[in-house]
Design a protein around this motif. Structure first.
Motif, PDB file in Angstrom:
ATOM      1  N   LYS A  40       0.824  -1.212   0.000  1.00 15.79           N
ATOM      2  CA  LYS A  40       0.000   0.000   0.000  1.00 15.79           C
ATOM      3  C   LYS A  40       0.856   1.259   0.000  1.00 15.79           C
ATOM      4  O   LYS A  40       0.390   2.329  -0.359  1.00 15.79           O
ATOM      5  N   ASN A  41       2.110   1.154   0.424  1.00 15.67           N
ATOM      6  CA  ASN A  41       3.025   2.278   0.234  1.00 15.67           C
ATOM      7  C   ASN A  41       3.531   2.285  -1.197  1.00 15.67           C
ATOM      8  O   ASN A  41       3.741   3.330  -1.800  1.00 15.67           O
ATOM      9  N   MET A  42       3.712   1.070  -1.731  1.00 15.65           N
ATOM     10  CA  MET A  42       4.297   0.963  -3.060  1.00 15.65           C
ATOM     11  C   MET A  42       3.397   1.538  -4.145  1.00 15.65           C
ATOM     12  O   MET A  42       3.861   2.037  -5.154  1.00 15.65           O
ATOM     13  N   ILE A  54       4.894  21.280  13.881  1.00 13.64           N
ATOM     14  CA  ILE A  54       5.946  20.413  13.304  1.00 13.64           C
ATOM     15  C   ILE A  54       6.384  20.978  11.955  1.00 13.64           C
ATOM     16  O   ILE A  54       7.572  21.103  11.653  1.00 13.64           O
ATOM     17  N   GLN A  55       5.392  21.358  11.144  1.00 10.42           N
ATOM     18  CA  GLN A  55       5.708  21.850   9.796  1.00 10.42           C
ATOM     19  C   GLN A  55       6.442  23.191   9.832  1.00 10.42           C
ATOM     20  O   GLN A  55       7.362  23.408   9.047  1.00 10.42           O
ATOM     21  N   LYS A  56       6.049  24.054  10.763  1.00 13.88           N
ATOM     22  CA  LYS A  56       6.718  25.359  10.840  1.00 13.88           C
ATOM     23  C   LYS A  56       8.185  25.172  11.243  1.00 13.88           C
ATOM     24  O   LYS A  56       9.086  25.786  10.672  1.00 13.88           O
ATOM     25  N   LEU A 116       1.541   1.799   9.512  1.00 13.85           N
ATOM     26  CA  LEU A 116       0.654   2.632   8.691  1.00 13.85           C
ATOM     27  C   LEU A 116       1.216   2.759   7.270  1.00 13.85           C
ATOM     28  O   LEU A 116       2.416   2.652   7.053  1.00 13.85           O
ATOM     29  N   SER A 117       0.331   3.028   6.317  1.00 15.35           N
ATOM     30  CA  SER A 117       0.767   3.289   4.943  1.00 15.35           C
ATOM     31  C   SER A 117       0.117   4.581   4.474  1.00 15.35           C
ATOM     32  O   SER A 117      -0.823   5.083   5.101  1.00 15.35           O
ATOM     33  N   CYS A 118       0.588   5.090   3.358  1.00 16.52           N
ATOM     34  CA  CYS A 118       0.036   6.301   2.737  1.00 16.52           C
ATOM     35  C   CYS A 118      -1.490   6.217   2.675  1.00 16.52           C
ATOM     36  O   CYS A 118      -2.194   7.200   2.890  1.00 16.52           O
ATOM     37  N   CYS A 126       5.439   6.754  -7.898  1.00 15.87           N
ATOM     38  CA  CYS A 126       5.726   8.112  -8.366  1.00 15.87           C
ATOM     39  C   CYS A 126       6.288   9.019  -7.266  1.00 15.87           C
ATOM     40  O   CYS A 126       7.091   9.892  -7.563  1.00 15.87           O
ATOM     41  N   HIS A 127       5.871   8.823  -6.015  1.00 25.19           N
ATOM     42  CA  HIS A 127       6.307   9.744  -4.946  1.00 25.19           C
ATOM     43  C   HIS A 127       7.651   9.312  -4.368  1.00 25.19           C
ATOM     44  O   HIS A 127       7.774   8.989  -3.190  1.00 25.19           O
ATOM     45  N   VAL A 128       8.658   9.298  -5.234  1.00 28.18           N
ATOM     46  CA  VAL A 128      10.001   8.815  -4.886  1.00 28.18           C
ATOM     47  C   VAL A 128      11.077   9.635  -5.597  1.00 28.18           C
ATOM     48  O   VAL A 128      10.795  10.349  -6.559  1.00 28.18           O
TER      49      VAL A 128
HETATM   50  C1  HEC Z   1       0.237   9.348   9.461  1.00 30.91           C
HETATM   51  C2  HEC Z   1      -0.469   9.881   8.337  1.00 30.91           C
HETATM   52  C3  HEC Z   1       0.252   9.984   7.007  1.00 30.91           C
HETATM   53  C4  HEC Z   1       0.838   8.973   6.293  1.00 30.91           C
HETATM   54  C5  HEC Z   1       0.921   7.516   6.657  1.00 30.91           C
HETATM   55  C6  HEC Z   1       1.327   9.573   5.080  1.00 30.91           C
HETATM   56  N1  HEC Z   1       1.040  10.911   5.045  1.00 30.91           N
HETATM   57 FE1  HEC Z   1       1.363  12.185   3.519  1.00 30.91          FE
HETATM   58  N2  HEC Z   1       0.799  13.724   4.679  1.00 30.91           N
HETATM   59  C7  HEC Z   1       0.269  13.623   5.951  1.00 30.91           C
HETATM   60  C8  HEC Z   1       0.045  14.955   6.494  1.00 30.91           C
HETATM   61  C9  HEC Z   1      -0.523  15.292   7.848  1.00 30.91           C
HETATM   62  C10 HEC Z   1       0.466  15.870   5.497  1.00 30.91           C
HETATM   63  C11 HEC Z   1       0.477  17.398   5.578  1.00 30.91           C
HETATM   64  C12 HEC Z   1      -0.803  17.928   5.037  1.00 30.91           C
HETATM   65  C13 HEC Z   1      -0.916  19.429   5.153  1.00 30.91           C
HETATM   66  O1  HEC Z   1       0.093  20.131   5.125  1.00 30.91           O
HETATM   67  O2  HEC Z   1      -2.068  19.914   5.241  1.00 30.91           O
HETATM   68  C14 HEC Z   1       0.906  15.056   4.365  1.00 30.91           C
HETATM   69  C15 HEC Z   1       1.309  15.589   3.146  1.00 30.91           C
HETATM   70  C16 HEC Z   1       1.539  14.831   1.999  1.00 30.91           C
HETATM   71  C17 HEC Z   1       1.684  15.361   0.667  1.00 30.91           C
HETATM   72  C18 HEC Z   1       1.516  16.832   0.284  1.00 30.91           C
HETATM   73  C19 HEC Z   1       0.042  17.102   0.268  1.00 30.91           C
HETATM   74  C20 HEC Z   1      -0.378  18.515   0.193  1.00 30.91           C
HETATM   75  O3  HEC Z   1      -1.596  18.757   0.049  1.00 30.91           O
HETATM   76  O4  HEC Z   1       0.462  19.418   0.306  1.00 30.91           O
HETATM   77  C21 HEC Z   1       1.926  14.305  -0.172  1.00 30.91           C
HETATM   78  C22 HEC Z   1       2.158  14.352  -1.660  1.00 30.91           C
HETATM   79  C23 HEC Z   1       1.931  13.108   0.643  1.00 30.91           C
HETATM   80  N3  HEC Z   1       1.675  13.466   1.953  1.00 30.91           N
HETATM   81  C24 HEC Z   1       2.155  11.818   0.173  1.00 30.91           C
HETATM   82  C25 HEC Z   1       2.281  10.706   1.009  1.00 30.91           C
HETATM   83  C26 HEC Z   1       2.762   9.419   0.586  1.00 30.91           C
HETATM   84  C27 HEC Z   1       3.170   9.072  -0.825  1.00 30.91           C
HETATM   85  C28 HEC Z   1       2.757   8.606   1.683  1.00 30.91           C
HETATM   86  C29 HEC Z   1       3.228   7.190   1.798  1.00 30.91           C
HETATM   87  C30 HEC Z   1       4.600   6.930   1.394  1.00 30.91           C
HETATM   88  C31 HEC Z   1       2.239   9.386   2.796  1.00 30.91           C
HETATM   89  N4  HEC Z   1       1.982  10.645   2.356  1.00 30.91           N
HETATM   90  C32 HEC Z   1       2.015   8.878   4.071  1.00 30.91           C
HETATM   91  C33 HEC Z   1      -0.019  12.451   6.615  1.00 30.91           C
HETATM   92  C34 HEC Z   1       0.396  11.201   6.225  1.00 30.91           C
END
Ligand code: HEC
Ligand code: HEC
Ligand code: HEC
Ligand code: HEC
Length: 389
Positions: free
Chosen positions: A174-176, A303-305, A249-251, A181-183
Motif C-alpha cells: 500500500k506504500n508501493m 511540526i511543519q513550521k 501505517l501506509s500512505c 511516483c512519490h520517490v
Molecule cells: C500518518 C499519516 C500519514 C501517512 C501515513 C502519510 N502521510 Fe502524507 N501527509 C500527511 C500529512 C498530515 C500531510 C500534511 C498535510 C498538510 O500540510 O495539510 C501530508 C502531506 C503529503 C503530501 C503533500 C500534500 C499537500 O496537500 O500538500 C503528499 C504528496 C503526501 N503526503 C504523500 C504521502 C505518501 C506518498 C505517503 C506514503 C509513502 C504518505 N503521504 C504517508 C499524513 C500522512
C-alpha cells in the motif's frame, strides 16, 4: 508428408499473426479510465473528481528567491512551481518551461505512458517528449494503480519493481502503490530510463553513495563548477522508517481513509489531498483520546513550521556557500585539491537539504529524519565554508 506439415505450420503461423493484428499488433492495453467506471463506482468517482478542486499553485522561485542561486544553470532556476493534485499532472508537465529530456517525463503523469512502452519497448524512454505528449492524454487514473480491476492493487511501473529487487528489501504494497511516483529518481543519461537510486538503501547518505559510485550528476553549477544532484519528491523514502511507518501505517491509511457517502455507504476516498481534511477518519481514530481535531492540527502545523523555518535557514547558508565558492574559484588563489573538496561538500550538503525541501509534507512524514538531514546539510556546508576562509 513433410511438405504438408510445413504448409500446416505456415498456415498456423499466418493465423496467429492475423489474430494478433486483429487484436492490435503487439496487443493494446485497453486502458480504462474513470469515465468507464462511473456507473459501477459512483462514490469513488465522485471523490476522484474532487481532485479537480485542488488547483492552487505558486512559484517556489518567487517565495524563496535564493533558489535561483542554488539551482543556477538548471531548469529549476527558471521555472519551478509547487505541486498540486493528480488532476493537473498532464497539464503541468506540458506547461513547464523546463526542457524535457524524453518521453520518460510522462512516466508519472499518465497511463498512456504504459501504452507507449507496450508499443515501443525500452526505446520509448528516449522518444522526443514533444512528439508523444498531448493534452488529451488521461491524467493519473484507475489503470495506474489497479490496471482494469478496480480495488486490486497493481504496480504498473517497472522502474519501481526493478528498484525493489535491487534494494533486496520488502515493502508494504500500500506504500508501493504511491511509491510508483512519490520517490526520488534519475534518468539514465543515455537511455533516459527512469531509475530509483535504491541499490544501497533508501536514506540520503546511501543515495549519495550510489550516485558517487556511478559518477552521476544532474548538472554542473556554473558559478562553482560543482557537479550537482537534484532531489525529486521523496515522500515514500522519507515516510519509510518514521514512527507512523514503524507502527504499520501506509500512505493509504491517512490519504485514502474509509469515508461514508451521503447514502451511508463506506468506501475509500480517492481524493488525494491533505489528510487534515479527513482528520476524523485519517487521524482521530488513533489520536482521538489525546487530541481534538483543532489541537492535532495545531500540533501538525507546529511540526511543519519547525521544519520549514529550518529549511529556509539552511537554504540561506547554501546560498552563501555558492557565492563564497564562486569568489574563491574566480580569484584563482585556491588550491585545486581544496577547491574539489569544497565542491564535494557543496554537492552533498545541497542534496541533503534538497531532499527535505522537495518533500511535500513539510517535515510531517518524519520530523526526526527531516531535522537530521538539515543538520547534516548545515554541517557539510560549514565544512566547505571553513575550507574557504
Ligand atoms: C500518518 C499519516 C500519514 C501517512 C501515513 C502519510 N502521510 Fe502524507 N501527509 C500527511 C500529512 C498530515 C500531510 C500534511 C498535510 C498538510 O500540510 O495539510 C501530508 C502531506 C503529503 C503530501 C503533500 C500534500 C499537500 O496537500 O500538500 C503528499 C504528496 C503526501 N503526503 C504523500 C504521502 C505518501 C506518498 C505517503 C506514503 C509513502 C504518505 N503521504 C504517508 C499524513 C500522512
Ligand atoms: C493512486 C492509486 C489509485 C488510483 C489512481 C485509483 N485507486 Fe482505487 N484504490 C487504491 C488503493 C490503494 C485502494 C485500497 C486497496 C486496499 O485497501 O487493498 C483502492 C481501492 C479501490 C476500490 C476498493 C473499494 C473501496 O472503496 O475500498 C475500488 C472499487 C477502487 N479503488 C476503484 C478505483 C477506480 C474506479 C479508480 C479510477 C477512478 C481508482 N480506484 C483509482 C488506489 C488507487
Ligand atoms: C502515476 C504517478 C502517481 C501515483 C501512482 C501517485 N501519485 Fe500522487 N502525484 C503525482 C504527481 C505527478 C503529482 C503532482 C501533480 C501536479 O503538480 O501537477 C501528485 C500529487 C499528489 C498530491 C498533491 C500534492 C500537493 O502538494 O498538492 C497528493 C496528496 C498525492 N499525490 C498523494 C498520492 C498518494 C497518497 C498516492 C498513492 C495512493 C499517490 N499520490 C500516487 C503522481 C502520482
Ligand atoms: C493507526 C493509528 C494512527 C493513525 C491513523 C495516526 N497516528 Fe499519529 N501516531 C500513532 C502512533 C502509534 C504514534 C507514536 C506515538 C509515540 O511514539 O509517541 C503517533 C505519533 C504521532 C505524532 C507525534 C507524537 C504526538 O503525539 O505528538 C503526531 C503529531 C501524530 N502522530 C499525528 C498524526 C496525524 C496528523 C495523523 C493523521 C494524518 C495520524 N497521526 C494518524 C498512531 C497513529
Amino acid at each position: 508428408m513433410l511438405k504438408r506439415g510445413i504448409i500446416v505450420l505456415v498456415m498456423i503461423a499466418i493465423a496467429i499473426v492475423a489474430f494478433a493484428c486483429a487484436s492490435g499488433g503487439s496487443g493494446k492495453l485497453d486502458i480504462k479510465t474513470a469515465e468507464d467506471w462511473a456507473d459501477k463506482y459512483p462514490d469513488i468517482i465522485a471523490s476522484y473528481n474532487e481532485n479537480k478542486e485542488d488547483s492552487s499553485v505558486y512559484s517556489y522561485l518567487e517565495v524563496h528567491p535564493y533558489l535561483k542561486i542554488l539551482y543556477a544553470g538548471y531548469g529549476f532556476s527558471k521555472d519551478y512551481n509547487s505541486a498540486r493534485s493528480h488532476y493537473y499532472a498532464v497539464e503541468d508537465i506540458l506547461s513547464t518551461q523546463r526542457t524535457k529530456p524524453g518521453a520518460s517525463c510522462l512516466a508519472c503523469k499518465t497511463s498512456d505512458y504504459l501504452e507507449l512502452i507496450n508499443e515501443n519497448g525500452d526505446k520509448a524512454y528516449a522518444m522526443k517528449f514533444e512528439d508523444v505528449a498531448t493534452a488529451d492524454m488521461p491524467t493519473i487514473s484507475c489503470y495506474d494503480c489497479h490496471k482494469n480491476e478496480p480495488g486490486v492493487i497493481s504496480i504498473t511501473r517497472t522502474h519501481l519493481t526493478t528498484a525493489i529487487e535491487a534494494s533486496g528489501e520488502k515493502f508494504n504494497e500500500k506504500n508501493m502503490v504511491c511509491g510508483q511516483c512519490h520517490v526520488e529518481y534519475y534518468l539514465e543519461p543515455e537511455t533516459k530510463e527512469v531509475i530509483l537510486p535504491w541499490k544501497n538503501g533508501l536514506n540520503v547518505t546511501e543515495m549519495i553513495a550510489y550516485y558517487d559510485n556511478i559518477g552521476y550528476s544532474d548538472w554542473e553549477h556554473p558559478d562553482t563548477g560543482t557537479k550537482m544532484l537534484k532531489a525529486q519528491h521523496p515522500e515514500f523514502e522519507t515516510f519509510d522508517g518514521s514512527f507512523h511507518s514503524e507502527v504499520g501505517l501506509s500512505c493509504v491509511d491517512c490519504h485514502m481513509p474509509e469515508i461514508e457517502s451521503e447514502s451511508g455507504e463506506k468506501f475509500r476516498s480517492h481524493h488525494w489531498t491533505s489528510p487534515l481534511t479527513t482528520i476524523e477518519e485519517s487521524c482521530l481514530r488513533c489520536h482521538g483520546s489525546s487530541y481534538t481535531a483543532d489541537k492535532l492540527i495545531v500540533k501538525v502545523e507546529a511540526i511543519q513550521k519547525g521544519a520549514d523555518d529550518r529549511t529556509e535557514e539552511v537554504g540561506q547558508i547554501l546560498a552563501t556557500l555558492v557565492e563564497k565558492l564562486k569568489t574563491e574559484k574566480d580569484s584563482g588563489r585556491l588550491d585545486v585539491k581544496v577547491l574539489d573538496e569544497a565542491r564535494n561538500y557543496h554537492r552533498q550538503a545541497q542534496f541533503y537539504w534538497d531532499f527535505v525541501f522537495v518533500e511535500n509534507s513539510s517535515g510531517f512524514h518524519d520530523p526526526k529524519e527531516t531535522h537530521k538531514n538539515l543538520d547534516t546539510a548545515e554541517e557539510l556546508a560549514n565544512k566547505a565554508l571553513n575550507l574557504l576562509k
